[in-house]
Design an enzyme around this catalytic site. Structure first.
Site, mmCIF file in Angstrom:
data_model
loop_
_atom_site.group_PDB
_atom_site.id
_atom_site.type_symbol
_atom_site.label_atom_id
_atom_site.label_comp_id
_atom_site.label_asym_id
_atom_site.label_seq_id
_atom_site.Cartn_x
_atom_site.Cartn_y
_atom_site.Cartn_z
ATOM 1 N N ARG A 186 -0.540 59.132 23.269
ATOM 2 C CA ARG A 186 -0.451 60.493 23.534
ATOM 3 C C ARG A 186 0.882 61.240 23.079
ATOM 4 O O ARG A 186 1.753 60.414 22.755
ATOM 5 C CB ARG A 186 -0.485 60.730 25.043
ATOM 6 N N GLY A 246 2.440 52.722 19.786
ATOM 7 C CA GLY A 246 3.751 52.783 20.645
ATOM 8 C C GLY A 246 4.739 53.379 20.304
ATOM 9 O O GLY A 246 5.823 53.052 20.378
ATOM 10 N N LYS A 249 1.724 38.127 27.520
ATOM 11 C CA LYS A 249 2.922 37.745 26.441
ATOM 12 C C LYS A 249 2.284 36.291 26.200
ATOM 13 O O LYS A 249 2.452 36.034 24.743
ATOM 14 C CB LYS A 249 4.100 37.830 27.125
ATOM 15 N N ASN A 256 -5.449 55.259 20.419
ATOM 16 C CA ASN A 256 -5.501 54.379 21.418
ATOM 17 C C ASN A 256 -5.995 52.836 21.020
ATOM 18 O O ASN A 256 -7.081 52.533 20.410
ATOM 19 C CB ASN A 256 -6.555 55.060 22.240
ATOM 20 N N ILE A 257 -5.348 52.038 21.067
ATOM 21 C CA ILE A 257 -5.384 50.700 20.639
ATOM 22 C C ILE A 257 -6.676 50.067 21.236
ATOM 23 O O ILE A 257 -7.109 48.967 20.707
ATOM 24 C CB ILE A 257 -4.216 49.746 20.625
ATOM 25 N N LEU A 309 6.209 56.135 20.093
ATOM 26 C CA LEU A 309 7.016 56.926 20.769
ATOM 27 C C LEU A 309 7.681 56.487 21.945
ATOM 28 O O LEU A 309 8.534 57.109 22.721
ATOM 29 C CB LEU A 309 6.183 58.365 21.186
ATOM 30 N N GLN A 330 10.291 53.151 23.691
ATOM 31 C CA GLN A 330 11.770 52.619 23.608
ATOM 32 C C GLN A 330 11.994 52.177 22.111
ATOM 33 O O GLN A 330 13.119 52.431 21.670
ATOM 34 C CB GLN A 330 12.035 51.795 24.507
ATOM 35 N N TYR A 361 2.409 40.804 33.387
ATOM 36 C CA TYR A 361 3.021 41.103 31.843
ATOM 37 C C TYR A 361 3.320 39.755 31.120
ATOM 38 O O TYR A 361 2.990 39.683 29.885
ATOM 39 C CB TYR A 361 4.338 41.840 31.986
HETATM 40 N N1 SER Z 1 12.364 44.707 29.271
HETATM 41 C C1 SER Z 1 11.092 43.935 29.375
HETATM 42 C C2 SER Z 1 10.552 44.172 30.993
HETATM 43 O O1 SER Z 1 11.796 44.221 31.391
HETATM 44 C C3 SER Z 1 10.956 42.313 29.054
HETATM 45 O O2 SER Z 1 10.314 42.203 28.011
HETATM 46 O O3 SER Z 1 9.730 44.187 31.170
#
Ligand code: SER
Length: 320
Positions: A36, A8, A147, A54-55, A10, A12, A143
């Protein structure tokens, strides 16, 4: 000598981390990878080894690791919270199955691994203020589920197989180099762009919503310092609370007004992202990170605002 594969790269975090890692460890020792090519990253791609990876493809990953004699993976390939709610299956697939491949390669090839967690690993039943290092983790986003499961899987690989896994729980990250890719905290990045370009911003997060945030240079330091930390000092591993500032949109706007006095903030709240934000803590207790590996951020809100506006003005070619 470290040979680091960054997935990853490329994104933030990756696009700034690669530059710092290449300064510290030498360009040839940092293998940037992404699934990509993305426009706007030509310079970074040319600055050292770059591979399309590609992981979710463990054979391709293994080949790159062997070819470059990689001994460390910094796994930044992930789908963030808001995009994850639009496509939960893809979020699970990349964040969990991808991590599983990374950990399996870590086990087989004796690699050190950094996997980021997030404030999203907490949920509505977590104590929201000064959230302790060890507390209730019942997130309500896909998400967040990936995590927490990722934290547990990384600890499992450490305890069961001795894989040197480490991680931090990142708050919202603010940076000027590369935009975040679909998170809930993204408003705190977009606000700076619009402040400079339009003098006003419409926030999708409501007034009074406090979340932990961090300026990118501190986030990069956290990765490097944790990876270099003496393992005998680490009581926790996956993942450390880290914190440097907590604010709501109004406080952020007030900080911007110290430089752009007429800046206007209004609201058009997005119910999906607001619900996510409301389920996350207001601020984290990061004493374990401070005690176990010397976490010590440099930027508060006003220092960050000053630097963001200065750097973005140059990037956006805005004259006073
Ligand atoms: N910055 C992230 C998000 O908003 C939090 O880990 O999804």
């Amino acid at each position: 000598m470290r040979k680091i594969l960054v997935t990853g790269a490329l994104g933030q975090i990756g696009s700034e981390l690669i530059v710092r890692l290449r300064d510290i460890y030498g360009s040839d020792n940092i293998i940037a990878s992404n699934r990509r090519i993305k426009d706007g990253h030509e310079e970074l791609i040319k600055s050292g080894p770059f591979e399309i990876v590609n992981i979710n493809d463990i054979i391709q990953m293994a080949e790159v690791i062997d070819r470059y004699k990689v001994n460390t993976i910094i796994n930044l390939a992930a789908i963030l919270s808001a995009v994850g709610e639009k496509d939960p299956m893809a979020c699970w697939d990349i964040n969990m199955n991808g991590l599983y491949n990374v950990l399996e390669l870590g086990r087989k090839k004796n690699l050190q691994i950094f996997n980021p967690s997030s404030i999203a690993a907490f949920g509505p039943s977590t104590p929201p203020d000064k959230t302790p290092q060890d507390t209730i983790q019942r997130p309500t986003t896909m998400y967040g589920v990936t995590k927490v499961a990722g934290e547990l899987l990384c600890d499992y690989y450490y305890q069961k197989f001795g894989v040197d896994t480490r991680g931090v729980r990142f708050p919202g990250l603010i940076s000027y180099e590369t935009l975040p890719g679909g998170g809930t905290t993204d408003y705190a990045v977009h606000i700076y762009y619009d402040a400079l370009k339009k003098g006003k911003y419409t926030s999708f997060i409501a007034k009074g919503t406090f979340m932990d945030m961090m300026y990118m240079p501190d986030a990069i330091d956290s990765i490097i310092n944790l990876m270099e930390a003496d393992p005998s000092r680490l009581i926790h591993r996956n993942a450390f609370n880290i914190s440097s500032m907590s604010f709501d949109p109004e406080e952020l706007a007030a900080s911007i007004r110290k430089h752009i006095p007429d800046f206007q903030l209004d609201y058009d709240v997005d119910p999906v992202r607001q619900k996510i934000a409301d389920s996350w803590p207001n601020s984290l207790d990061d004493r374990a990170a401070r005690e176990e590996w010397g976490w010590n951020p440099k930027y508060n809100l006003d220092l960050m605002t000053e630097d963001m506006l200065e750097k973005l003005k140059i990037k956006l070619d805005i004259k006073d």
